[in-house]
Structure formats: C-alpha cells, structure tokens
Design a protein around this motif. Structure first.
Motif, mmCIF file in Angstrom:
data_model
loop_
_atom_site.group_PDB
_atom_site.id
_atom_site.type_symbol
_atom_site.label_atom_id
_atom_site.label_comp_id
_atom_site.label_asym_id
_atom_site.label_seq_id
_atom_site.Cartn_x
_atom_site.Cartn_y
_atom_site.Cartn_z
ATOM 1 N N GLY A 244 1.725 23.595 16.083
ATOM 2 C CA GLY A 244 2.234 24.113 17.343
ATOM 3 C C GLY A 244 2.641 23.030 18.311
ATOM 4 O O GLY A 244 2.538 23.205 19.530
ATOM 5 N N ALA A 245 3.118 21.891 17.788
ATOM 6 C CA ALA A 245 3.474 20.771 18.649
ATOM 7 C C ALA A 245 4.717 21.079 19.472
ATOM 8 O O ALA A 245 5.523 21.948 19.127
ATOM 9 N N GLY A 246 4.889 20.338 20.558
ATOM 10 C CA GLY A 246 6.082 20.457 21.383
ATOM 11 C C GLY A 246 7.190 19.570 20.858
ATOM 12 O O GLY A 246 7.131 19.060 19.737
ATOM 13 N N LEU A 247 8.206 19.377 21.707
ATOM 14 C CA LEU A 247 9.366 18.605 21.273
ATOM 15 C C LEU A 247 8.998 17.188 20.868
ATOM 16 O O LEU A 247 9.535 16.657 19.891
ATOM 17 N N ALA A 248 8.109 16.555 21.617
ATOM 18 C CA ALA A 248 7.740 15.177 21.295
ATOM 19 C C ALA A 248 7.137 15.097 19.889
ATOM 20 O O ALA A 248 7.387 14.146 19.153
ATOM 21 N N GLY A 249 6.338 16.099 19.519
ATOM 22 C CA GLY A 249 5.761 16.113 18.179
ATOM 23 C C GLY A 249 6.792 16.391 17.107
ATOM 24 O O GLY A 249 6.798 15.763 16.045
ATOM 25 N N LEU A 250 7.698 17.333 17.389
ATOM 26 C CA LEU A 250 8.729 17.673 16.407
ATOM 27 C C LEU A 250 9.718 16.542 16.206
ATOM 28 O O LEU A 250 10.367 16.453 15.157
ATOM 29 N N ALA A 251 9.862 15.667 17.213
ATOM 30 C CA ALA A 251 10.747 14.510 17.053
ATOM 31 C C ALA A 251 10.219 13.577 15.971
ATOM 32 O O ALA A 251 10.956 12.733 15.454
ATOM 33 N N ALA A 252 8.934 13.736 15.629
ATOM 34 C CA ALA A 252 8.302 13.007 14.525
ATOM 35 C C ALA A 252 8.450 11.501 14.711
ATOM 36 O O ALA A 252 8.251 10.983 15.806
ATOM 37 N N MET A 253 8.830 10.796 13.649
ATOM 38 C CA MET A 253 8.860 9.333 13.696
ATOM 39 C C MET A 253 10.245 8.836 14.081
ATOM 40 O O MET A 253 11.245 9.267 13.507
ATOM 41 N N ALA A 254 10.286 7.937 15.030
ATOM 42 C CA ALA A 254 11.565 7.371 15.465
ATOM 43 C C ALA A 254 11.938 6.190 14.576
ATOM 44 O O ALA A 254 11.061 5.461 14.096
ATOM 45 N N PRO A 255 13.239 5.967 14.333
ATOM 46 C CA PRO A 255 13.654 4.802 13.539
ATOM 47 C C PRO A 255 13.176 3.488 14.157
ATOM 48 O O PRO A 255 12.812 2.557 13.448
ATOM 49 N N VAL A 256 13.163 3.444 15.489
ATOM 50 C CA VAL A 256 12.658 2.262 16.202
ATOM 51 C C VAL A 256 11.853 2.758 17.389
ATOM 52 O O VAL A 256 12.300 3.644 18.119
ATOM 53 N N ARG A 257 10.670 2.197 17.563
ATOM 54 C CA ARG A 257 9.853 2.552 18.720
ATOM 55 C C ARG A 257 9.166 1.292 19.214
ATOM 56 O O ARG A 257 8.605 0.527 18.427
ATOM 57 N N ALA A 258 9.217 1.073 20.509
ATOM 58 C CA ALA A 258 8.614 -0.123 21.099
ATOM 59 C C ALA A 258 7.392 0.290 21.905
ATOM 60 O O ALA A 258 7.526 0.737 23.048
ATOM 61 N N PRO A 259 6.191 0.169 21.352
ATOM 62 C CA PRO A 259 4.983 0.525 22.107
ATOM 63 C C PRO A 259 4.764 -0.448 23.250
ATOM 64 O O PRO A 259 5.168 -1.612 23.180
ATOM 65 N N ALA A 260 4.132 0.019 24.302
ATOM 66 C CA ALA A 260 3.869 -0.835 25.465
ATOM 67 C C ALA A 260 3.032 -2.039 25.047
ATOM 68 O O ALA A 260 1.982 -1.904 24.430
ATOM 69 N N GLY A 261 3.529 -3.217 25.364
ATOM 70 C CA GLY A 261 2.778 -4.431 25.091
ATOM 71 C C GLY A 261 2.793 -4.878 23.645
ATOM 72 O O GLY A 261 2.096 -5.824 23.282
ATOM 73 N N GLY A 262 3.582 -4.222 22.782
ATOM 74 C CA GLY A 262 3.617 -4.600 21.376
ATOM 75 C C GLY A 262 5.027 -4.854 20.893
ATOM 76 O O GLY A 262 6.001 -4.632 21.615
ATOM 77 N N VAL A 263 5.136 -5.323 19.662
ATOM 78 C CA VAL A 263 6.457 -5.575 19.088
ATOM 79 C C VAL A 263 7.076 -4.252 18.651
ATOM 80 O O VAL A 263 6.362 -3.279 18.366
ATOM 81 N N PRO A 264 8.403 -4.170 18.570
ATOM 82 C CA PRO A 264 9.040 -2.932 18.115
ATOM 83 C C PRO A 264 8.609 -2.573 16.696
ATOM 84 O O PRO A 264 8.487 -3.443 15.833
ATOM 85 N N ARG A 265 8.381 -1.283 16.478
ATOM 86 C CA ARG A 265 8.076 -0.778 15.137
ATOM 87 C C ARG A 265 9.364 -0.200 14.560
ATOM 88 O O ARG A 265 9.956 0.721 15.134
ATOM 89 N N VAL A 266 9.783 -0.733 13.439
ATOM 90 C CA VAL A 266 11.064 -0.357 12.822
ATOM 91 C C VAL A 266 10.790 0.356 11.510
ATOM 92 O O VAL A 266 9.981 -0.105 10.696
ATOM 93 N N ARG A 267 11.477 1.474 11.298
ATOM 94 C CA ARG A 267 11.346 2.233 10.053
ATOM 95 C C ARG A 267 12.718 2.302 9.383
ATOM 96 O O ARG A 267 13.441 3.292 9.499
ATOM 97 N N PRO A 268 13.091 1.268 8.651
ATOM 98 C CA PRO A 268 14.438 1.217 8.081
ATOM 99 C C PRO A 268 14.673 2.201 6.938
ATOM 100 O O PRO A 268 15.824 2.480 6.585
ATOM 101 N N LEU A 269 13.599 2.737 6.344
ATOM 102 C CA LEU A 269 13.742 3.621 5.183
ATOM 103 C C LEU A 269 13.654 5.097 5.551
ATOM 104 O O LEU A 269 13.540 5.942 4.656
ATOM 105 N N LEU A 270 13.759 5.418 6.825
ATOM 106 C CA LEU A 270 13.485 6.780 7.261
ATOM 107 C C LEU A 270 14.477 7.798 6.690
ATOM 108 O O LEU A 270 14.171 8.987 6.640
#
Length: 476
Positions: free
Chosen positions: A146-172
């Motif tokens: 029963g997640a909202g839009l943020a949950g349904l957006a699932a995993m982003a190809p690139v996401r930059a967490p606060a204070g961390g390096v960007p997380r890249v998912r090239p095989l998505l």
C-alpha cells in the motif's frame, strides 16, 4: 541461449554501463558493490572491461548471516585480485530484534558500510547491480504494502543520498536472463546465496511463487512495471516541487527547523500531508507512515480548534527519537524524553569544585560542563566563584530571580523562560547555586547578580569557566 543471443546480451550490458560511464568524469573512481552473486559479478566484470581496473574498487559487505559468508568473502577477494581491482570489505552485525525485519536491517547495514568504504578510497560514485527483474519485484512489493508514489517509484537509476556519494544503478533496464547470458559468454564465476531460495522472505516468495505465473500470462510485465515506476517518480517530483513552494511559505525564519502552525492547518489535508512529509525529509528525519502523518495533522488541527493559540497541550507524536512540538504558533521537532514523575522529587546534589570539566547528574538526565573561557563570554564565571563554596544543583522552589544582563534588572525565572522562548516541557532543569547564591540557570544563562564585584575587577581575574548544561540526548 545461442551464441548470437549471448553476444546480444553482452552488448546490452556493456551499452548500459557505457551510458552510466558517460555521465562520470574520465578519471573518477567507481566503487562496485560486490556481493559475489551473479548480478554484481557481471557488473564488476563489465565495469573493468569498459573503465579499466585502475578506475574500479570492489566493496564487499560481510553480514555473517550465512555459514558460507567467509567463503564468499574469500571468493570476492580472489576474483578482484584476478581482475586487478582494488578490494575492500567490511563486517557488519545486525540487530536481531530490528522491527523492520532481517531483509530491511541487512539492506540498511549494507548501504551504511558501502558508503563508509567509499570515502577512504576516494570513490566518487557507488554502482549497484539491481536489474529490471529487481525493479519489477520492488514495484509489486510496494503495491502490496500500500505504498504511496515515492514507494512505487521504486529504485532510481541515480540517487544522491545526503552526505554520501551518488548511488548508480546502470543495469536497471537489463533483464536477469541477459546478465546470465553475459556471464556465460565471458566466463564469469559467481556464488549462489542459499537464502535466495528461502520463501519466508517476501521478495523470495514473490520471485519464486508469483512472478513465474505472472510471466506466463503477462510476458511484458517487467516493462509495464518499469513504466509504472517511472510515472510514479515523475508524479512524486511534481509533488516535491509543490511541497517546496509550500514549505517556503510555512517556514519560520531562516531554514526549515520550524513551520507556521496557522499556515499549515489552513491547507487542505492532501496538501498539508504532502508538505509535512517533505519537511520531515528536509530536516533529516526518516519517512513516517501515512497513519502517523495523518495522526500528527489531526492533533495539530485539534490544537487550532481548542483555543486558536497553537499551544502544545496534549500533542503527542513521537518519531525516530523526536517529538513533534507546537509552541507560540511554531511547529517543530524536538528531543523525545519523558518528563520526570511529579512524585519523584530530586534531592539537591553537591560538588566541591576542583577544576572538574563535567558534573554528571543522572537524576536530571544531563551534565553540567565547565569549559575554559575568558571574561568576555556571557556564560563565563570566574573560577574563584566556583571554589569559594560548594556547588549545589537543586530543583526550583519558587521565587528565584536572575539579573537580566540585557535589561540590567532582576527578573523571575518564569518571566525569563517566557522571554527566551523556552517551552514549558524544557523548564525542568537543575538550578546551579554557589552556596546559597543562584549562579546559573540552563536555557537562560549566568546570573550576573551572583558576582558583581568580580565583574568590576574582571581584568584582574585570570581564570574563567563557561558553564553549559547538556541533556543526555544532546550528548548522544
């Protein structure tokens, strides 16, 4: 698969990584999250082929959940060495009673360890091996929760967490079957985690019991769910932009620490909940459930109906060690701590001061700190005042007064607490006396009336100490 399809799969994998590489500086170091399984093994092999071994570092997290974990660590170290890639590993321990469950606890620990390992190696991005099948599973799991839009957006190809390096998912957008074809074509060896077959875990149950039947009836379900995730991500971006606009209107003063109670409750429910969710993220709090947010908004609306002053009253919303507060028309998050029971009177505590820098008072859940300072510090007192009589910490008895340095008049503590904007729930603090003379009140400061003769001769006094009060939660 035929040799021709293996070749096609190899091209698809390398093309996907080529797109990700094109967005990175030519000399940037890439960290690969390397578990040793099929997905991360293909990612590491393809990254080395395209970027070169010198630009890659393989990072492994040892959870200790499997009896084979040590063997996996050895396999990963050996494979990285054979590829000429730098390797690092981190062991983590999972809390057995984590309310989010083993899967969530392992994921949180893994990301934390990977982020910590990136810094010493100078990695400028962290590549993760999730693929199209993983994305489809995530969307379905979020739908079922029963997640909202943020949950349904699932995993982003690139996401930059606060204070961390960007997380890249090239095989998505790459299928697992294509990763298998690449592995066979290039002789990639991998390990199989036996826990992946355990259908007690929600994702495994979905993967083994549900998706095969879904694939038989809807062969294109992965692409369809990927489109759903993309649509949800787009809609969530628009909601975030609206929340940014609203938050600028609601924010009190600089930053977003507090927001206007009156303006918040003037919004309709959907818009108010949207800005509350965004505001919590901006203040660094983890996401709250829809039920908790709805309850918070309900209580804030009830405050407005009660007397229109925006007073705290019975407001009670706790989240992630913080408590939602409302004071003088401002809504903010503060430390969550239970008040001392009214019957639990605390006996005065006494200290003969001989240069100690801290005085721990567990009955008050805090500590006095005496830090070296100079006479210009408004919260500093001469050391002679600390040594001429025992220091005593005790409760308010009523009638205590402090000289207001700004107005140069004596005022009651109640008046000064109000003047300094100290809410009622933060006034349960120990008063510090030098003998029978009130010396310092937490959240207000030093009582200048305690040492007028010292102020007059400040230049002749060599040693001063700044007095601070720190709650236990502030120290933690």
């Amino acid at each position: 698969m035929t040799a021709h399809s293996d070749s096609d799969a190899g091209r698809i994998v390398l093309d996907a990584l080529g797109v990700a590489l094109s967005t990175r500086p030519n000399d940037s170091l890439i960290a690969i999250a390397y578990s040793g399984g099929l997905d991360s093994s293909v990612l590491l092999d393809a990254a080395v082929r395209l970027a070169g071994a010198s630009r890659c570092v393989a990072l492994h997290v040892h959870h200790g959940l499997s009896p084979n974990a040590d063997a996996w660590l050895a396999h990963c170290a050996a494979t990285a060495s054979a590829l000429g890639v730098a390797f690092d590993a981190r062991r983590v321990e999972l809390a057995p009673d984590n309310p989010a469950g083993v899967e969530a606890a392992a994921r949180e620990a893994r990301y934390g360890a990977l982020g910590e390992m990136c810094a010493p190696h100078g990695a400028q991005s962290l590549w993760l091996a999730q693929h199209a099948d993983d994305q489809a599973e995530t969307v379905l799991l979020q739908l079922l929760r029963g997640a909202g839009l943020a949950g349904l957006a699932a995993m982003a190809p690139v996401r930059a967490p606060a204070g961390g390096v960007p997380r890249v998912r090239p095989l998505l957008h790459v299928l697992r079957v294509q990763l298998e074809a690449y592995a066979h074509a290039h002789g990639v060896r991998w390990i199989d985690d036996e826990s992946n077959a355990d259908t007690r875990y929600a994702r495994n149950a979905l993967r083994h019991d549900v998706l095969p039947a879904l694939a038989a009836q809807f062969p294109g379900y992965r692409e369809a769910l990927a489109r759903t995730a993309a649509h949800a991500a787009s809609a969530q971006r628009l909601l975030d932009e609206l929340a940014q606009i609203d938050l600028r209107e609601l924010a009190v003063g600089d930053g977003v620490r507090s927001i206007s109670h009156e303006k918040l409750v003037a919004l309709d429910d959907d818009r108010a909940l949207n800005v509350l969710r965004f505001w919590m993220r901006e203040t660094g709090l983890p996401a709250a459930s829809s039920a908790r947010l709805a309850d918070a908004l309900r209580q804030l609306r009830e405050i407005a109906r009660d007397d229109g002053t925006g007073g705290d009253h019975a407001l009670r919303v706790d989240h992630a060690g913080q408590r939602l507060r409302c004071y003088r028309g401002e809504v903010f998050w503060g430390m969550a701590r239970e008040p001392m029971p009214t019957h639990a009177a605390r006996e005065p505590a006494e200290l003969v001061w001989r240069g100690q820098e801290i005085w721990r008072l567990p009955q008050w859940r805090g500590t006095f700190v005496f830090a070296p300072a100079d006479a210009a510090d408004p919260d500093a007192v001469p050391e002679v005042l600390l040594t001429r009589a025992p220091l005593v910490a005790r409760e308010r008895s009523g009638g205590e007064r402090v000289r207001d340095a700004a107005a140069d008049v004596s005022r009651t503590l109640k008046h000064l607490f109000q003047r300094h904007g100290v809410p009622a729930w933060e006034r349960d603090v120990p008063l510090l006396f030098s003998g029978e003379t009130l010396l310092f009140v937490p959240r207000i400061g030093v009582n200048r009336a305690a040492f007028p003769e010292c102020e007059a001769n400040a230049s002749s006094l060599a040693s001063w100490r700044r007095i601070e009060w720190r709650d236990d939660l502030q120290i933690a």
